[in-house]
Write an enzyme that holds these catalytic residues in place. Structure first.
Site, mmCIF file in Angstrom:
data_model
loop_
_atom_site.group_PDB
_atom_site.id
_atom_site.type_symbol
_atom_site.label_atom_id
_atom_site.label_comp_id
_atom_site.label_asym_id
_atom_site.label_seq_id
_atom_site.Cartn_x
_atom_site.Cartn_y
_atom_site.Cartn_z
ATOM 1 N N LYS A 175 0.840 -1.203 0.000
ATOM 2 C CA LYS A 175 0.000 0.000 0.000
ATOM 3 C C LYS A 175 0.872 1.249 0.000
ATOM 4 C CE LYS A 175 -1.569 -1.602 3.786
ATOM 5 N NZ LYS A 175 -2.219 -1.898 5.079
ATOM 6 N N GLY A 209 -6.689 3.930 11.078
ATOM 7 C CA GLY A 209 -7.423 2.698 10.793
ATOM 8 C C GLY A 209 -7.611 2.394 9.320
ATOM 9 N N THR A 210 -6.934 3.136 8.441
ATOM 10 C CA THR A 210 -7.120 2.878 6.999
ATOM 11 C C THR A 210 -6.690 1.449 6.622
ATOM 12 O OG1 THR A 210 -4.998 3.974 6.648
ATOM 13 C CG2 THR A 210 -6.965 5.239 6.109
HETATM 14 N N1 LIG Z 1 -3.867 10.091 2.404
HETATM 15 C C1 LIG Z 1 -4.430 9.139 1.651
HETATM 16 N N2 LIG Z 1 -5.148 9.490 0.552
HETATM 17 C C2 LIG Z 1 -5.716 8.553 -0.208
HETATM 18 N N3 LIG Z 1 -5.619 7.231 0.017
HETATM 19 C C3 LIG Z 1 -4.934 6.816 1.090
HETATM 20 C C4 LIG Z 1 -4.305 7.749 1.976
HETATM 21 N N4 LIG Z 1 -3.699 7.077 2.970
HETATM 22 C C5 LIG Z 1 -3.952 5.767 2.741
HETATM 23 N N5 LIG Z 1 -4.684 5.606 1.616
HETATM 24 C C6 LIG Z 1 -5.158 4.332 1.091
HETATM 25 O O1 LIG Z 1 -5.663 3.592 2.195
HETATM 26 C C7 LIG Z 1 -5.306 2.226 2.109
HETATM 27 C C8 LIG Z 1 -4.455 1.844 3.332
HETATM 28 O O2 LIG Z 1 -3.142 2.288 3.132
HETATM 29 P P1 LIG Z 1 -2.094 2.719 4.233
HETATM 30 O O3 LIG Z 1 -2.570 3.942 4.925
HETATM 31 O O4 LIG Z 1 -0.777 2.817 3.544
HETATM 32 O O5 LIG Z 1 -2.129 1.520 5.241
HETATM 33 P P2 LIG Z 1 -1.823 1.453 6.804
HETATM 34 O O6 LIG Z 1 -2.988 2.058 7.538
HETATM 35 O O7 LIG Z 1 -1.647 -0.011 7.048
HETATM 36 O O8 LIG Z 1 -0.588 2.226 7.036
HETATM 37 C C9 LIG Z 1 -4.567 2.060 0.784
HETATM 38 O O9 LIG Z 1 -5.441 1.642 -0.234
HETATM 39 C C10 LIG Z 1 -4.062 3.465 0.510
HETATM 40 O O10 LIG Z 1 -3.891 3.690 -0.870
HETATM 41 C C1 LIG Z 2 -5.897 -2.547 17.818
HETATM 42 C C2 LIG Z 2 -5.226 -1.924 16.627
HETATM 43 N N1 LIG Z 2 -4.993 -2.671 15.551
HETATM 44 C C3 LIG Z 2 -4.379 -2.123 14.475
HETATM 45 C C4 LIG Z 2 -3.982 -0.803 14.480
HETATM 46 C C5 LIG Z 2 -3.276 -0.217 13.314
HETATM 47 O O1 LIG Z 2 -4.207 0.051 12.378
HETATM 48 P P1 LIG Z 2 -3.974 0.738 10.967
HETATM 49 O O2 LIG Z 2 -5.163 0.483 10.140
HETATM 50 O O3 LIG Z 2 -2.669 0.337 10.415
HETATM 51 O O4 LIG Z 2 -4.056 2.236 11.331
HETATM 52 P P2 LIG Z 2 -3.079 3.209 12.040
HETATM 53 O O5 LIG Z 2 -2.936 2.933 13.494
HETATM 54 O O6 LIG Z 2 -1.789 3.015 11.287
HETATM 55 O O7 LIG Z 2 -3.752 4.480 11.796
HETATM 56 C C6 LIG Z 2 -4.262 -0.043 15.624
HETATM 57 N N2 LIG Z 2 -3.924 1.257 15.687
HETATM 58 N N3 LIG Z 2 -4.880 -0.629 16.703
#
Ligand SMILES: Nc1ncnc2c1ncn2[C@@H]1O[C@H](COP(=O)(O)OP(=O)(O)O)[C@@H](O)[C@H]1O
Ligand SMILES: Cc1ncc(COP(=O)(O)OP(=O)(O)O)c(N)n1
Length: 268
Positions: A175, A209-210
């Site tokens: 991602k 939480g994305t």
């Molecule tokens: N600022 C953003 N704008 C648009 N899409 C996003 C943004 N941040 C994350 N995404 C999308 O959300 C999904 C989760 O990605 P990411 O945020 O990298 O994961 P994680 O929460 O595990 O760090 C992916 O499909 C990514 O392309």
């Molecule tokens: C209980 C718990 N599980 C997973 C996460 C991490 O989630 P994620 O979607 O990667 O979002 P961010 O914390 O990176 O915003 C969490 N925070 N808590």
């Protein structure tokens, strides 16, 4: 009515934006019956993680037996697993109960910096869990930790995807949310072909939480029998609109809006 069932094996986020709470909200919105196996409790809000309390291995195993022996899920996703012992137990039970359509989100660190996976658990994740994955969904920092590579360019990410494939996952998506690029590029690899899914970056603090939401949406679609690429497309759309129509709650890094996807469809 055909009921599809999706399971999340993950930690609880008391703030409701990530973890089990994000997963169950996503399952519900995508019309999959949601089930949960809790691995840890976190005290957490939009400002960060204040406490992490893992469950015991036998508590996790018992939940997996309860679900596996009666309500067999059509798909599952894993999130925060915290320790090598919990990962081992989860991998063992997934196989024992013959659970398929496995989405592995290798959660390591919350966006606020809190550790959600112990360092010594990474080898177990590589050895025991990733080989069971229908799809593994690391963000860029997670892919770097798993592969030991530094990911600056698209070429680097393709190399990392190949490494993850060699670990035994059937499909990989790296991602792009964490890259410092104007566009967000998610890179998919199925062992033969690379597919890039690209969209505009949304500049907002409300992305807590994305990753959980995205992986849960893939699991909900796989549970319905949708193929991996189409499941990822729905999950991206679900996550994008959840980021765009953000809720603006809390005073830190806020959650996404799990209602947005269905609300927009109702308006069309
Ligand atoms: N600022 C953003 N704008 C648009 N899409 C996003 C943004 N941040 C994350 N995404 C999308 O959300 C999904 C989760 O990605 P990411 O945020 O990298 O994961 P994680 O929460 O595990 O760090 C992916 O499909 C990514 O392309
Ligand atoms: C209980 C718990 N599980 C997973 C996460 C991490 O989630 P994620 O979607 O990667 O979002 P961010 O914390 O990176 O915003 C969490 N925070 N808590």
């Amino acid at each position: 009515m055909t009921v599809v069932k999706a399971l999340t094996i993950a930690g609880s986020d008391s703030g409701g934006g990530a973890g089990i709470q994000a997963d169950l909200k996503t399952f519900q919105e995508l019309k999959a019956y949601g089930m949960s196996v809790l691995t840890a409790v976190t005290a957490q809000n939009t400002l960060g993680v204040q406490g992490v309390y893992p469950l015991t291995v036998s508590q996790v195993e018992e939940q997996l037996d309860s679900v596996g022996e009666d309500l067999k899920p059509d798909a599952l996703k894993t999130g925060m697993l915290f320790s090598a012992e919990i990962i081992e137990a989860v991998a063992k039970k997934i196989q024992q109960h013959d659970m398929n359509n496995v989405v592995v989100d290798p959660v390591m660190i919350a966006k606020g910096g809190a550790k959600l996976l112990q360092d010594e658990a990474i080898d177990t994740m590589k050895k025991d869990l990733i080989p069971l994955a229908t799809i593994v969904t690391p963000n860029i920092p997670e892919a770097e930790v798993i592969t030991g590579l530094t990911l600056n360019t698209l070429k680097d990410r393709k190399e990392a995807a190949k490494c993850l494939y060699q670990l035994g996952a059937q499909n990989i998506i790296i991602k792009g949310g964490h890259a410092e690029e104007e566009e967000v590029v998610d890179l998919i690899y199925d062992g033969e072909t690379f597919t890039q899914l690209i969209n505009e970056r949304r500049y907002t603090a409300n992305t807590h939480g994305t990753g959980c939401t995205f992986a849960a949406a893939i699991a909900a679609e796989l549970a319905k029998g949708v193929n991996v690429i189409d499941a990822v497309r729905v999950a991206r759309e679900f996550t994008q609109v959840a980021i765009e129509d953000d809720l603006n709650i809390g005073s830190g890094q806020g959650p996404t809006n799990h209602w947005a996807y269905q609300s927009r469809r109702e308006k069309v």
